[in-house]
Enzyme design. Structure first.
Site, PDB file in Angstrom:
ATOM      1  CG  HIS A 125      -1.945   1.065   1.273  1.00  0.00           C
ATOM      2  ND1 HIS A 125      -3.146   0.945   1.945  1.00  0.00           N
ATOM      3  CD2 HIS A 125      -1.957   2.319   0.754  1.00  0.00           C
ATOM      4  CE1 HIS A 125      -3.848   2.057   1.841  1.00  0.00           C
ATOM      5  NE2 HIS A 125      -3.136   2.922   1.124  1.00  0.00           N
ATOM      6  CG  HIS A 142      -1.358   6.190  -2.473  1.00  0.00           C
ATOM      7  ND1 HIS A 142      -2.502   6.012  -3.205  1.00  0.00           N
ATOM      8  CD2 HIS A 142      -1.636   5.725  -1.217  1.00  0.00           C
ATOM      9  CE1 HIS A 142      -3.442   5.470  -2.440  1.00  0.00           C
ATOM     10  NE2 HIS A 142      -2.937   5.277  -1.230  1.00  0.00           N
ATOM     11  CG  HIS A 192      -7.709   3.391  -0.273  1.00  0.00           C
ATOM     12  ND1 HIS A 192      -7.032   2.856  -1.333  1.00  0.00           N
ATOM     13  CD2 HIS A 192      -6.806   4.152   0.404  1.00  0.00           C
ATOM     14  CE1 HIS A 192      -5.767   3.278  -1.293  1.00  0.00           C
ATOM     15  NE2 HIS A 192      -5.601   4.070  -0.252  1.00  0.00           N
ATOM     16  CD  GLU A 244      -7.655   6.537   4.699  1.00  0.00           C
ATOM     17  OE1 GLU A 244      -8.176   6.568   3.563  1.00  0.00           O
ATOM     18  OE2 GLU A 244      -6.537   7.044   4.961  1.00  0.00           O
ATOM     19  CG  ASP A 270      -1.630   5.593   2.811  1.00  0.00           C
ATOM     20  OD1 ASP A 270      -1.876   5.384   1.614  1.00  0.00           O
ATOM     21  OD2 ASP A 270      -2.490   6.028   3.605  1.00  0.00           O
ATOM     22  CG  ASP A 271      -0.060   8.922   0.602  1.00  0.00           C
ATOM     23  OD1 ASP A 271       0.003   8.931  -0.634  1.00  0.00           O
ATOM     24  OD2 ASP A 271      -1.060   8.522   1.243  1.00  0.00           O
TER      25      ASP A 271
END
Ligand code: HPA
Ligand code: ZN
Length: 344
Positions: A24, A26, A204, A207, A285-286
Site C-alpha cells: 500500500h 501511493h 480503500h 479508513e 501509504d504516502d
C-alpha cells in the site's frame, strides 16, 4: 522486554533487515519536498512554498481531505517521463534500504491526465524505474492503477479505456481519494470490467468510511485485498467474515496517526487485528507526507504496542502471502523470512 527479544534495540535491528513486501504505497505520496522543489524548477511550475521547511510545516492534517488537497497540489510538479522515473526511483531506493523485496505500487492516473500529462508518459517513467530496481536490487513489483472516487464512474471508465494499451504493465486496479460519500457501489460496473480484463482488484475501504463500505468492496467490487479496513473492527460479523476469508488488510499506522484515524499511536488497532485473526500488513501509504517509510511504520507500532517477535514475523509473512506474486514467488519469500527469524 519485548517477547522474543532481549531489548528494544534488538527488535529494531530485527525489523530493519527483515525481508518484507510493501502493498500500500501511493507513488505520488512518496514525493519528498526536496524533489518537489527540484521538479518545480525543472518544469517552471509555481508552488506556494518558499522552502523545504515550509512544505514540511504544511503537512499537518486533521483528516483525509486536508491531506488530499495538498497531495493533489504536490503532484502538479510531475510532468515528464523523467519526473516519474526520478520519483519512482527515489522511492525504490528507500524501500530497498528498508529490506523491501517486493512492492505493489499505486498510481493515480487521473491526477496527471486531468493536467494534460499523457497516460503513456506516466507509465513509461514508473515502469522504467521498476525495471531498473529489478536489475539493481532484485526487487520485484506490481503496478496498481487507482480510480479517484470523488470523480464519476464515467471518468473511471474513460481511464480504464486509456489504460488498455498498457495492460501488459498494469496488474490491478484500486480505489482511492475522498472516501465518505463515495461508496464502492458507485464503481461496481467499472470494477466488473476490470475483473473481466483479468486485473487484480483492491479498494480503500473503512479508513474514514463505515463498515458497510468494506462489505460493499467485498460483495460488489469483489476485492482481493482491503486497503486500510480499520473501521471493520466496529462490526463483529465483518471481522468474522474477513478472518474466515483470509482477507488481507493493508494497514498504514503512521498514515492513520497523521490523518487522525487514530488519536494516538498507542491506540492503534493493529494488535487487535492480529489477535482477531485478521491478515494485517504494515505499509507506509504516502511516506513523504506521513513521516516515515515502511520500517518506520513497523517500528512505530512495535514500540507503541510492544509487538513480539512472533507478531512482527506474522506481519512480514502476511505481506508476501497477501501479495500478487505467484505461489512460487510467495513461497520463496516466506522461506526467507523463516530462515531470517531462525537465525536472528
Ligand atoms: N486514502 C485515500 N486516498 C489516498 C490515500 C489514502 O490514504 N493516499 C493517497 N490517496
Ligand atoms: Zn492509501
Amino acid at each position: 522486554m519485548p517477547d522474543g527479544f532481549t531489548s528494544a534495540e534488538e527488535r529494531a535491528a530485527f525489523i530493519a533487515a527483515l525481508p518484507k513486501a510493501e502493498l500500500h504505497l501511493h507513488i505520488e505520496g512518496s514525493l519528498e519536498p526536496e524533489l518537489m522543489f527540484e521538479l518545480a524548477q525543472r518544469n517552471k511550475v509555481a508552488i506556494p512554498f518558499a522552502s523545504v521547511e515550509d512544505v514540511r510545516a504544511a503537512y499537518a492534517f486533521s483528516n483525509l481531505q486536508d491531506f488530499l488537497d495538498i497531495y493533489y497540489q504536490g503532484m502538479g510538479v510531475l510532468h515528464s517521463e523523467r519526473d516519474f522515473y526520478d520519483l519512482t526511483a527515489a522511492y525504490l531506493t528507500r524501500a530497498h534500504a528498508d529490506a523491501v523485496r517486493h512492492v505493489e505500487i499505486f498510481f493515480d492516473p487521473q491526477g496527471h491526465t486531468d493536467r494534460g500529462v499523457a497516460f503513456g508518459t506516466v507509465i513509461a517513467g514508473i515502469t522504467r524505474a521498476l525495471d531498473d530496481a529489478r536489475t539493481s536490487y532484485g526487487m520485484t513489483s506490481k503496478l496498481i492503477m487507482c480510480f479517484l472516487r470523488h470523480l464519476s464512474e464515467a471518468e473511471a471508465e474513460k481511464t480504464l479505456d486509456e489504460a488498455l494499451p498498457f495492460l501488459d504493465r498494469i496488474d490491478g486496479v484500486g480505489l482511492d481519494s475522498s472516501e465518505v460519500g463515495h461508496p464502492p457501489a458507485k464503481f461496481e460496473r467499472v470494477f466488473g470490467r476490470a475483473r473481466s480484463l483479468g486485473l487484480k482488484i483492491v479498494a480503500h475501504a473503512g479508513e474514514e468510511g463505515p463498515p458497510a463500505y468494506v462489505h460493499e468492496a467485498l460483495d460488489l467490487l469483489k476485492v482481493h485485498r482491503i486497503d486500510h479496513g480499520n473501521r471493520s473492527l466496529e462490526d463483529p460479523a465483518l471481522i468474522a467474515r474477513l478472518a474466515a476469508e483470509g482477507m488481507t488488510l493493508t494497514v498504514c499506522p503512521l498514515s492513520n496517526l497523521k490523518l487522525c484515524v487514530v488519536n494516538d499511536i498507542t491506540a492503534h488497532p493493529l494488535k487487535t487485528m492480529l489477535d482477531a485473526g485478521l491478515k494485517a500488513t504494515i505499509n507506509s501509504d504516502d511516506p513523504s507526507y506521513f513521516g516515515g517509510y515502511v520500517n518506520a511504520n513497523y517500528q512505530a507500532v512495535a514500540d507503541a504496542l510492544d509487538l513480539s517477535k512472533d507478531d512482527i514475523v506474522t506481519l512480514a509473512r502476511n505481506s508476501f502471502a497477501g501479495s500478487f506474486l505467484n505461489e512460487t514467488g510467495r513461497a520463496k519469500h516466506l522461506a526467507a523470512i523463516d530462515a531470517y527469524a531462525a537465525a536472528a
